[in-house]
Enzyme design. Structure first.
Site, PDB file in Angstrom:
ATOM      1  N   GLU A   1       0.821  -1.222   0.000  1.00  0.00           N
ATOM      2  CA  GLU A   1       0.000   0.000   0.000  1.00  0.00           C
ATOM      3  C   GLU A   1       0.843   1.255   0.000  1.00  0.00           C
ATOM      4  OE1 GLU A   1      -3.030   0.070  -1.187  1.00  0.00           O
ATOM      5  OE2 GLU A   1      -3.739  -1.175   0.464  1.00  0.00           O
ATOM      6  N   HIS A   2       0.429   2.186  -0.829  1.00  0.00           N
ATOM      7  CA  HIS A   2       1.097   3.486  -0.976  1.00  0.00           C
ATOM      8  C   HIS A   2       2.528   3.332  -1.473  1.00  0.00           C
ATOM      9  CE1 HIS A   2      -1.822   6.503   0.293  1.00  0.00           C
ATOM     10  NE2 HIS A   2      -2.305   5.576   1.108  1.00  0.00           N
TER      11      HIS A   2
ATOM     12  N   ASP B   1       2.904   2.247  -4.897  1.00  0.00           N
ATOM     13  CA  ASP B   1       2.879   2.203  -6.373  1.00  0.00           C
ATOM     14  C   ASP B   1       3.343   3.524  -6.989  1.00  0.00           C
ATOM     15  OD1 ASP B   1       0.537   3.578  -5.658  1.00  0.00           O
ATOM     16  OD2 ASP B   1      -0.630   2.744  -7.311  1.00  0.00           O
TER      17      ASP B   1
ATOM     18  N   GLY C   1     -16.548   6.124  -3.294  1.00  0.00           N
ATOM     19  CA  GLY C   1     -15.623   6.648  -2.282  1.00  0.00           C
ATOM     20  C   GLY C   1     -15.290   5.621  -1.207  1.00  0.00           C
TER      21      GLY C   1
ATOM     22  N   SER D   1     -11.899   1.508  -5.295  1.00  0.00           N
ATOM     23  CA  SER D   1     -11.643   2.017  -6.638  1.00  0.00           C
ATOM     24  C   SER D   1     -12.840   2.155  -7.552  1.00  0.00           C
ATOM     25  CB  SER D   1     -10.593   1.140  -7.317  1.00  0.00           C
ATOM     26  OG  SER D   1      -9.429   1.871  -7.378  1.00  0.00           O
TER      27      SER D   1
ATOM     28  N   SER E   1     -13.828   4.895  -8.716  1.00  0.00           N
ATOM     29  CA  SER E   1     -13.517   5.877  -9.761  1.00  0.00           C
ATOM     30  C   SER E   1     -12.643   5.257 -10.852  1.00  0.00           C
ATOM     31  CB  SER E   1     -12.849   7.115  -9.177  1.00  0.00           C
ATOM     32  OG  SER E   1     -11.688   6.764  -8.493  1.00  0.00           O
TER      33      SER E   1
ATOM     34  N   GLU F   1      -6.947  10.953 -13.891  1.00  0.00           N
ATOM     35  CA  GLU F   1      -7.012  11.203 -12.445  1.00  0.00           C
ATOM     36  C   GLU F   1      -6.016  12.323 -12.070  1.00  0.00           C
ATOM     37  OE1 GLU F   1      -8.989   9.938  -9.048  1.00  0.00           O
ATOM     38  OE2 GLU F   1      -8.982   8.493 -10.666  1.00  0.00           O
TER      39      GLU F   1
ATOM     40  N   ASP G   1      -4.479   0.830  -9.402  1.00  0.00           N
ATOM     41  CA  ASP G   1      -5.925   0.571  -9.502  1.00  0.00           C
ATOM     42  C   ASP G   1      -6.353   0.382 -10.952  1.00  0.00           C
ATOM     43  OD1 ASP G   1      -5.721   1.057  -6.844  1.00  0.00           O
ATOM     44  OD2 ASP G   1      -6.757   2.980  -6.872  1.00  0.00           O
TER      45      ASP G   1
ATOM     46  N   TYR H   1      -3.558  12.481   0.322  1.00  0.00           N
ATOM     47  CA  TYR H   1      -2.875  11.543  -0.581  1.00  0.00           C
ATOM     48  C   TYR H   1      -1.707  12.260  -1.273  1.00  0.00           C
ATOM     49  CZ  TYR H   1      -2.154   7.992  -4.159  1.00  0.00           C
ATOM     50  OH  TYR H   1      -1.587   7.023  -4.963  1.00  0.00           O
TER      51      TYR H   1
HETATM   52  C1  GLA Z   1      -5.191   4.762  -4.235  1.00  0.00           C
HETATM   53  C2  GLA Z   1      -4.406   5.067  -5.505  1.00  0.00           C
HETATM   54  C3  GLA Z   1      -3.409   3.946  -5.833  1.00  0.00           C
HETATM   55  C4  GLA Z   1      -2.549   3.594  -4.615  1.00  0.00           C
HETATM   56  C5  GLA Z   1      -3.423   3.394  -3.374  1.00  0.00           C
HETATM   57  C6  GLA Z   1      -2.594   3.219  -2.136  1.00  0.00           C
HETATM   58  O1  GLA Z   1      -6.039   3.673  -4.406  1.00  0.00           O
HETATM   59  O2  GLA Z   1      -5.276   5.229  -6.592  1.00  0.00           O
HETATM   60  O3  GLA Z   1      -2.622   4.331  -6.916  1.00  0.00           O
HETATM   61  O4  GLA Z   1      -1.571   4.552  -4.404  1.00  0.00           O
HETATM   62  O5  GLA Z   1      -4.301   4.497  -3.160  1.00  0.00           O
HETATM   63  O6  GLA Z   1      -1.819   2.071  -2.232  1.00  0.00           O
END
Ligand code: GLA
Length: 435
Positions: free
Chosen positions: A73-74, A76, A163, A167, A169, A201, A213, A263
């Protein structure tokens, strides 16, 4: 059939007999989408004809999935490895070409038709609401010289919580881009579609997201997750063999306030961390190689040089990235070795790092996590997606899922005053045309 009056936060607006009918229709469609796709498509097509009328041109249907990220997570946007799966919860899209240049959007869940034209230059406008996700894609396509020989009309219906952190969106961006590419015979490959979603995005919605995503929604495969190297975009499918276990999605139903700005803030903190590292490599040779992304650092290297980040906040952000990347490698191995207990442990470590080092969880996701792991039959849990509200996942034995949901749900409401929603999911296919 009308359109259901729900605002962007999922609250039902106003009240009338008509509206009750619309709510019932939405509930019926959601239920059919889950249990009987051919009846769902029949009713969805009827709804399309009620809005746009019948013509001789064919209506074509697409399904675009939600995703869960199992771990990674976080990272990418830090060149790390991620381990997401598309899941069997979808956004549905119906499209038909027109004889004129008009572009019409309707969404069964949101009120009012949105009207544009293929001659528009497509710019972000707050009042266009969800249409911005679609127009962002059209702008990118037009800029890339794809030519629209006619207008078209779209009907949307999503069973993905808006939301909710799984994902919704990206499902919309990728589903729409794919549907347009097929309808107008642009034949854009799936990875380019994912990149278009990400670019939209960035440019249109001003969220500087990574590629995870859109990528998994574009390429996902039933019963599989992918391990994706976000630096090279190389990926491979890994069978999601969970035996008697299931991934249970736990939606905190916490509105994601300021999530986008936080973010982007995390992203810039990581950029700062990388700049400090690169400066220390070039000026003090703390490492004997160049580094282009934080996740190129190995855990032992981080431990050796960590004092170069004097600001503990930045050091913690970097620590999360380096250790999380390492956990992804271990998690893939654990799954391939059928060691689900080890996988569960790694999920927990990931959550704790996102809570303590990366600070993207909050009371709601932490409560879901804490309550989840107390339960018999639960091997591990963690938040999934961007955080700041949204969803968490747990790995739960099928014999215990009902009890798990009632225990966690009750304790979560006591702690937060909110009502969580739950569903067990399977890995599904990426975006596809429905026949
Ligand atoms: C959101 C972003 C992704 C990723 C996640 C966290 O979903 O769209 O690209 O960074 O947060 O892992």
């Amino acid at each position: 059939m009308g359109v259901l009056m729900i605002d962007v936060n999922g609250n039902v607006k106003g009240s009338s007999v008509k509206m009750n009918e619309d709510i019932l229709f939405c509930e019926k469609l959601t239920d059919l989408a889950k249990h009987n796709r051919s009846e769902f498509l029949h009713d969805f097509k009827q709804a399309f004809f009620e809005i746009y009328g019948k013509t001789n041109t064919e209506v074509v249907f697409f399904a675009s999935p939600a995703r869960v990220n199992i771990i990674g997570e976080h990272i990418d946007y830090n060149g790390g490895l991620v381990f997401p799966a598309a899941i069997d919860t979808y956004l549905y899209l119906a499209i038909r070409k027109r004889n004129d240049s008009a572009i019409l959007y309707n969404d069964i869940r949101f009120p009012g038709e949105k009207k544009f034209s293929i001659t528009d230059s497509f710019a972000y406008k707050k009042e266009d609401e969800y249409a911005n996700y679609l127009n962002g894609i059209l702008k990118i396509m037009k800029d890339a010289d794809y030519v629209f020989d006619s207008g078209f009309e779209i009907l949307l219906f999503s069973t993905i919580p808006a939301g909710g952190g799984i994902s919704s969106s990206s499902a919309l961006e990728v589903g729409f881009a794919y549907a347009i590419s097929e309808t107008f015979h642009f034949d854009i490959d799936r990875i380019t579609i994912a990149k278009m979603g990400q670019q939209s995005e960035h440019d249109f919605m001003n969220v500087k997201c990574g590629i995870m995503d859109q990528f998994i929604i574009a390429v996902g495969k039933k019963d599989h997750a992918i391990v994706l190297d976000t630096q090279s975009l190389e990926y491979r499918f890994v069978p999601l063999q969970l035996n008697d276990y299931r991934i249970v999605v736990m939606n905190s139903n916490k509105k994601r306030q300021l999530a986008d700005s936080k973010y982007n803030e995390r992203r810039s903190e990581c950029e700062k961390g990388l700049a400090i590292l690169q400066k220390n490599i070039s000026e003090k040779a703390v490492l004997d190689r160049k580094i282009e992304a934080l996740c190129e650092l190995e855990v032992f290297e981080f431990e050796k040089i960590k004092t170069i980040w004097e600001d503990s906040l930045i050091q913690n952000r970097v620590k999360h990235c380096v250790y999380e990347n390492d956990r992804v490698k271990k998690a893939v191995t654990a799954l391939e070795n059928n060691d689900l207990s080890e996988l569960g442990q790694l999920l927990c470590q990931s959550h704790e790092s996102l809570r303590d080092n990366y600070e993207v969880t909050g009371i709601e996701l932490d409560s879901l996590y804490e309550e989840a792991i107390k339960n018999e039959g639960c091997l591990g849990a963690r938040m999934t997606g961007a955080g700041f509200g949204g969803c968490a996942i747990a790995l739960v034995h099928t014999d215990f899922i009902d009890r798990f949901i009632s225990n966690v749900g009750e304790a979560y409401t006591l702690k937060t005053g909110l009502c969580a929603t739950f569903f067990a999911c399977m890995a599904g296919d990426g975006v596809s045309k429905l026949i």
